[in-house]
Design an enzyme around this catalytic site. Structure first.
Site, mmCIF file in Angstrom:
data_model
loop_
_atom_site.group_PDB
_atom_site.id
_atom_site.type_symbol
_atom_site.label_atom_id
_atom_site.label_comp_id
_atom_site.label_asym_id
_atom_site.label_seq_id
_atom_site.Cartn_x
_atom_site.Cartn_y
_atom_site.Cartn_z
ATOM 1 N N GLY A 15 -7.067 -24.800 -29.977
ATOM 2 C CA GLY A 15 -6.508 -26.275 -29.779
ATOM 3 C C GLY A 15 -5.933 -26.207 -30.108
ATOM 4 N N GLU A 34 -1.767 -21.679 -40.057
ATOM 5 C CA GLU A 34 -3.539 -20.911 -40.554
ATOM 6 C C GLU A 34 -4.087 -20.008 -40.859
ATOM 7 O OE1 GLU A 34 -6.245 -20.568 -37.582
ATOM 8 O OE2 GLU A 34 -6.603 -20.114 -39.953
ATOM 9 N N CYS A 42 -12.767 -19.035 -31.730
ATOM 10 C CA CYS A 42 -13.812 -18.485 -30.449
ATOM 11 C C CYS A 42 -12.342 -17.475 -30.602
ATOM 12 C CB CYS A 42 -12.235 -18.809 -29.050
ATOM 13 S SG CYS A 42 -12.895 -18.109 -27.326
ATOM 14 N N CYS A 47 -17.171 -16.970 -29.383
ATOM 15 C CA CYS A 47 -16.824 -16.258 -27.952
ATOM 16 C C CYS A 47 -16.198 -14.669 -27.832
ATOM 17 C CB CYS A 47 -15.639 -17.725 -27.137
ATOM 18 S SG CYS A 47 -15.455 -19.046 -27.500
ATOM 19 N N LYS A 50 -18.456 -12.803 -29.496
ATOM 20 C CA LYS A 50 -20.027 -12.664 -29.394
ATOM 21 C C LYS A 50 -19.844 -11.885 -27.700
ATOM 22 C CE LYS A 50 -20.978 -15.299 -26.621
ATOM 23 N NZ LYS A 50 -20.760 -17.286 -26.369
ATOM 24 N N TYR A 99 -1.630 -14.625 -29.773
ATOM 25 C CA TYR A 99 -1.232 -15.610 -29.944
ATOM 26 C C TYR A 99 -0.295 -16.015 -30.261
ATOM 27 C CZ TYR A 99 -5.925 -17.593 -28.352
ATOM 28 O OH TYR A 99 -6.890 -17.614 -27.328
ATOM 29 N N TYR A 178 -27.672 -22.346 -29.167
ATOM 30 C CA TYR A 178 -27.301 -21.156 -28.310
ATOM 31 C C TYR A 178 -26.819 -20.208 -28.844
ATOM 32 C CZ TYR A 178 -22.197 -22.237 -28.744
ATOM 33 O OH TYR A 178 -20.774 -22.167 -29.152
ATOM 34 N N ILE A 179 -26.667 -20.717 -30.633
ATOM 35 C CA ILE A 179 -25.253 -19.115 -31.070
ATOM 36 C C ILE A 179 -26.975 -18.334 -31.547
ATOM 37 C CG2 ILE A 179 -24.454 -18.580 -33.570
ATOM 38 C CD1 ILE A 179 -22.977 -21.116 -32.537
ATOM 39 N N GLU A 182 -28.372 -16.481 -28.654
ATOM 40 C CA GLU A 182 -27.248 -15.483 -27.762
ATOM 41 C C GLU A 182 -27.760 -14.115 -28.786
ATOM 42 O OE1 GLU A 182 -23.658 -17.785 -25.494
ATOM 43 O OE2 GLU A 182 -23.459 -17.803 -27.816
ATOM 44 N N ARG A 199 -38.175 -24.376 -36.094
ATOM 45 C CA ARG A 199 -38.718 -25.840 -36.173
ATOM 46 C C ARG A 199 -39.014 -26.124 -34.938
ATOM 47 N NH1 ARG A 199 -34.986 -29.160 -40.071
ATOM 48 N NH2 ARG A 199 -33.783 -29.316 -38.449
ATOM 49 N N ARG A 205 -32.314 -27.042 -27.272
ATOM 50 C CA ARG A 205 -32.872 -28.505 -27.397
ATOM 51 C C ARG A 205 -31.670 -29.610 -26.064
ATOM 52 N NH1 ARG A 205 -31.804 -32.537 -31.443
ATOM 53 N NH2 ARG A 205 -30.869 -31.458 -32.559
ATOM 54 N N HIS A 435 -24.649 -13.865 1.985
ATOM 55 C CA HIS A 435 -26.003 -13.060 1.642
ATOM 56 C C HIS A 435 -25.685 -11.786 1.892
ATOM 57 C CE1 HIS A 435 -30.711 -12.641 2.345
ATOM 58 N NE2 HIS A 435 -29.787 -11.332 3.821
ATOM 59 N N GLU A 440 -27.470 -17.625 -2.732
ATOM 60 C CA GLU A 440 -27.281 -18.871 -2.000
ATOM 61 C C GLU A 440 -28.861 -19.171 -1.728
ATOM 62 O OE1 GLU A 440 -29.254 -16.072 1.702
ATOM 63 O OE2 GLU A 440 -29.397 -14.377 0.088
HETATM 64 C C1 LIG Z 1 -20.699 -17.559 -32.408
HETATM 65 C C2 LIG Z 1 -19.742 -18.588 -31.458
HETATM 66 C C3 LIG Z 1 -20.134 -18.610 -30.481
HETATM 67 C C4 LIG Z 1 -19.211 -19.188 -29.189
HETATM 68 N N1 LIG Z 1 -19.235 -19.287 -27.903
HETATM 69 C C5 LIG Z 1 -18.807 -19.867 -27.221
HETATM 70 C C6 LIG Z 1 -18.419 -19.712 -25.361
HETATM 71 O O1 LIG Z 1 -18.940 -18.763 -25.428
HETATM 72 N N2 LIG Z 1 -17.394 -20.209 -25.110
HETATM 73 C C7 LIG Z 1 -17.520 -21.591 -26.127
HETATM 74 O O2 LIG Z 1 -16.510 -22.106 -25.021
HETATM 75 N N3 LIG Z 1 -17.261 -22.055 -27.016
HETATM 76 C C8 LIG Z 1 -17.997 -21.248 -27.807
HETATM 77 N N4 LIG Z 1 -17.754 -21.149 -28.938
HETATM 78 C C9 LIG Z 1 -17.028 -22.257 -29.849
HETATM 79 C C10 LIG Z 1 -15.509 -22.441 -29.814
HETATM 80 O O3 LIG Z 1 -15.166 -21.090 -30.334
HETATM 81 C C11 LIG Z 1 -14.378 -23.698 -30.694
HETATM 82 O O4 LIG Z 1 -15.359 -24.687 -29.550
HETATM 83 C C12 LIG Z 1 -13.297 -23.449 -30.118
HETATM 84 O O5 LIG Z 1 -13.362 -22.599 -31.018
HETATM 85 C C13 LIG Z 1 -13.001 -24.542 -30.773
HETATM 86 O O6 LIG Z 1 -12.012 -24.700 -30.907
HETATM 87 P P1 LIG Z 1 -10.595 -25.704 -32.284
HETATM 88 O O7 LIG Z 1 -8.824 -25.346 -32.154
HETATM 89 O O8 LIG Z 1 -11.283 -26.651 -32.534
HETATM 90 O O9 LIG Z 1 -11.467 -24.815 -33.142
HETATM 91 P P2 LIG Z 1 -11.131 -23.515 -34.364
HETATM 92 O O10 LIG Z 1 -10.643 -22.349 -32.724
HETATM 93 O O11 LIG Z 1 -12.323 -23.056 -35.377
HETATM 94 O O12 LIG Z 1 -9.532 -23.105 -35.291
HETATM 95 C C14 LIG Z 1 -9.227 -23.596 -35.855
HETATM 96 C C15 LIG Z 1 -8.476 -22.874 -37.299
HETATM 97 O O13 LIG Z 1 -8.228 -24.016 -38.382
HETATM 98 C C16 LIG Z 1 -7.718 -22.987 -39.359
HETATM 99 N N5 LIG Z 1 -8.410 -23.812 -40.414
HETATM 100 C C17 LIG Z 1 -9.013 -24.621 -40.702
HETATM 101 N N6 LIG Z 1 -8.512 -25.396 -42.012
HETATM 102 C C18 LIG Z 1 -7.513 -24.795 -42.162
HETATM 103 C C19 LIG Z 1 -6.215 -26.062 -43.194
HETATM 104 N N7 LIG Z 1 -6.596 -26.118 -43.788
HETATM 105 N N8 LIG Z 1 -5.448 -24.761 -43.251
HETATM 106 C C20 LIG Z 1 -4.838 -24.312 -41.929
HETATM 107 N N9 LIG Z 1 -5.346 -23.947 -41.087
HETATM 108 C C21 LIG Z 1 -6.913 -23.840 -41.029
HETATM 109 C C22 LIG Z 1 -9.067 -22.063 -39.141
HETATM 110 O O14 LIG Z 1 -9.055 -21.186 -40.228
HETATM 111 C C23 LIG Z 1 -8.881 -21.354 -37.700
HETATM 112 O O15 LIG Z 1 -9.121 -20.605 -37.182
HETATM 113 C C24 LIG Z 1 -18.253 -20.571 -30.099
HETATM 114 C C25 LIG Z 1 -18.876 -20.008 -31.389
HETATM 115 C C26 LIG Z 1 -19.679 -19.660 -32.055
HETATM 116 C C27 LIG Z 1 -18.996 -20.102 -34.341
#
Ligand SMILES: Cc1cc2nc3c(=O)[nH]c(=O)nc-3n(C[C@H](O)[C@H](O)[C@H](O)COP(=O)(O)OP(=O)(O)OC[C@H]3O[C@@H](n4cnc5c(N)ncnc54)[C@H](O)[C@@H]3O)c2cc1C
Length: 452
Positions: A15, A34, A42, A47, A50, A99, A178-179, A182, A199, A205, A435, A440
């Site tokens: 995000g 960061e 992700c 993501c 994984k 990135y 899901y985690i 998976e 549990r 769920r 098909h 389908e």
């Molecule tokens: C194992 C696993 C599998 C997943 N699989 C999927 C999937 O298949 N599909 C899907 O859509 N989503 C998946 N997700 C979820 C997805 O990764 C998150 O929804 C997504 O990354 C959220 O993005 P974000 O920008 O909110 O936060 P993040 O991607 O978590 O980014 C937040 C960043 O902020 C940094 N940060 C935190 N605090 C500070 C600070 N105070 N100062 C500076 N930097 C800081 C962190 O280091 C991190 O890099 C998965 C998550 C996990 C854990």
């Protein structure tokens, strides 16, 4: 008052990077901090690695099936975790670089540092340096939490799995989300003896009950020792292994214990309270439909807001934030009918209401079929597929689609468009089948199996 930046983004994940980049592309002066690795959960420990592990783990079945299709393959193909891990981390490094370049090429100032909020317009970096911005965007994501109990310090989380030196021979995965599910499939596919303890009565769920059952049965069929209504009482370290005592008093030894029982928003020590930003019960930043907090200069998006924790949702929230704050076009994020995939083995794709949710809302018809698909049937595998539509009786709209099948994630993306457009069962029926495919069935189911 003159600020150092128009926007300061805290967090370089899905995000934050998107919001920072797009604001900068629109001519605003942007900084992003960061504290770990660019790309966030992700890219670095969610993501992407994984899914690469899912791909890697599926070869074990492919080798077996290949024989049925006439291929001569070794009886015991072997998997080298270290080779795969090195390649996987090489790929993550490459993506992190992309990135970073996206930000650099758009003149975003990057601080490789933790940032905490001092007040409504000021953040403090790790070295004490203070930076001011007209708007602060909190995009700090979340982290896995292990509950506190005797020996909980021995549990690893999904963060650690990607970094393991060796794959364990035998692992206990605790959790039913899901985690957890998976990783049970991934590690099972890679040859690890997997026990998954949950549990509750059934894994996954919140998803459609019929789909949950088909997935759980499929996982067990493939070799996961799934133990429902099972919880851990304590973990003891015994030499290099871990003796787990379950709540029913039974004991068993595992080489690793992984917990995937929940995640918590990253707001601890972030200083948001200093600026007057309200946090919810789980520590999430409380925001409105525009991702605005109660403090006019501070917004929050993504997992830290604990809405829908998915990468494409965090990205949408970031884009809507830029529209609202920097383009004078107030935009709410549409959290309705978000399609998603669970990369269990078997795979799951879902959009809209579950059967129970829909039935609680209005009279419905359910169209569902389970069958052995052609490729598995030929290979002599028992895997079953589920195709399911939940339909409104009143207006015939398809309220939910639930697919358990190879490629269900790919299929649900397409079905999601139809559902989002408000397609009716008759619109599905009017579409000619492709098909021979599994999908389908979505356009050829004639009679409801249930109706309320
Ligand atoms: C194992 C696993 C599998 C997943 N699989 C999927 C999937 O298949 N599909 C899907 O859509 N989503 C998946 N997700 C979820 C997805 O990764 C998150 O929804 C997504 O990354 C959220 O993005 P974000 O920008 O909110 O936060 P993040 O991607 O978590 O980014 C937040 C960043 O902020 C940094 N940060 C935190 N605090 C500070 C600070 N105070 N100062 C500076 N930097 C800081 C962190 O280091 C991190 O890099 C998965 C998550 C996990 C854990």
């Amino acid at each position: 008052m003159a600020f150092d930046f128009d926007l300061f983004v805290i967090g370089g994940g899905s995000g934050g990077v998107r919001a920072g980049r797009v604001a900068a592309q629109n001519g605003f002066k942007v900084a992003l901090a960061e504290e770990f690795r660019m790309g966030g959960t992700c890219v670095i420990r969610g993501c992407v690695p994984k899914k690469l592990m899912v791909f890697g783990s599926q070869f074990s079945e492919s080798f077996i099936d290949a024989k049925s299709y006439g291929w001569d393959v070794p009886t015991h193909p072997t998997f080298e975790w270290k080779n795969f891990r090195a390649k996987m981390h090489g790929e993550l490094d490459r993506l992190e670089g992309i990135y970073r370049n996206l930000l650099k090429n758009n003149d975003v100032t990057v601080y490789d540092s933790r940032a905490v909020v001092k007040d409504a317009h000021t953040v403090v970096l790790r070295d004490g340096h203070e930076v001011t911005a007209k708007t602060i965007l909190v995009a700090t994501g979340g982290h896995p939490v292990v509950p506190d109990f005797e020996g909980s310090q021995y549990a690893i989380t999904s963060n650690d799995i990607f970094l393991l030196e060796e794959l364990p021979n035998k692992i206990l995965i605790v959790g039913g989300g899901y985690i957890a599910s998976e990783f049970a499939g991934i590690l099972n596919g890679l040859g690890v003896e997997v026990t998954q303890a949950y549990r509750g009565d059934q894994i996954l769920r919140g998803f459609d009950d019929e789909a949950r059952k088909v997935i759980a049965e499929g996982m067990v069929e493939k070799g996961v020792d799934l133990r429902l209504n099972t919880d851990v009482a304590k973990i003891e370290k015994v030499a290099d292994t871990f003796c787990v005592t379950f709540k029913d008093g039974s004991e068993e030894t595992f080489e690793k214990v992984m917990y995937a029982t929940g995640r918590r928003p990253n707001t601890d020590g972030l200083g948001l309270e200093n600026a007057g930003v309200a946090l919810g019960k789980s520590g999430e930043v409380v925001v409105d439909d525009y991702s605005a907090t109660g403090v006019p200069s501070i917004y929050a998006i993504g997992d830290v807001t604990n809405r829908i924790q998915l990468t494409p949702v965090a990205i949408r929230e970031g884009m809507a934030f830029v529209e609202t704050v920097f383009k004078g076009n107030p935009t709410k994020v549409d959290h309705d009918l978000v399609p998603s995939a669970v990369f269990t083995q078997p795979e799951f794709g879902t959009v809209g209401l579950t059967e129970d949710e829909a039935a609680a809302q209005e009279p419905i018809e359910v169209y569902a079929t389970t069958f052995k698909p052609m490729n598995h049937s030929f290979a002599g595998r028992p895997d079953r597929v589920l195709m399911k539509l939940v339909v409104s009786k009143a207006n015939r709209k398809v309220l939910g689609v639930h697919i358990v099948a190879d490629g269900a994630g790919e299929m649900i993306q397409m079905a999601g468009i139809a559902v989002k457009m408000g397609a009716t069962k008759e619109d599905f029926d009017a579409t000619v089948a492709v098909h021979p495919t599994m999908a389908e069935e979505l356009v050829t189911m004639k009679e409801p199996v249930r109706s309320t």
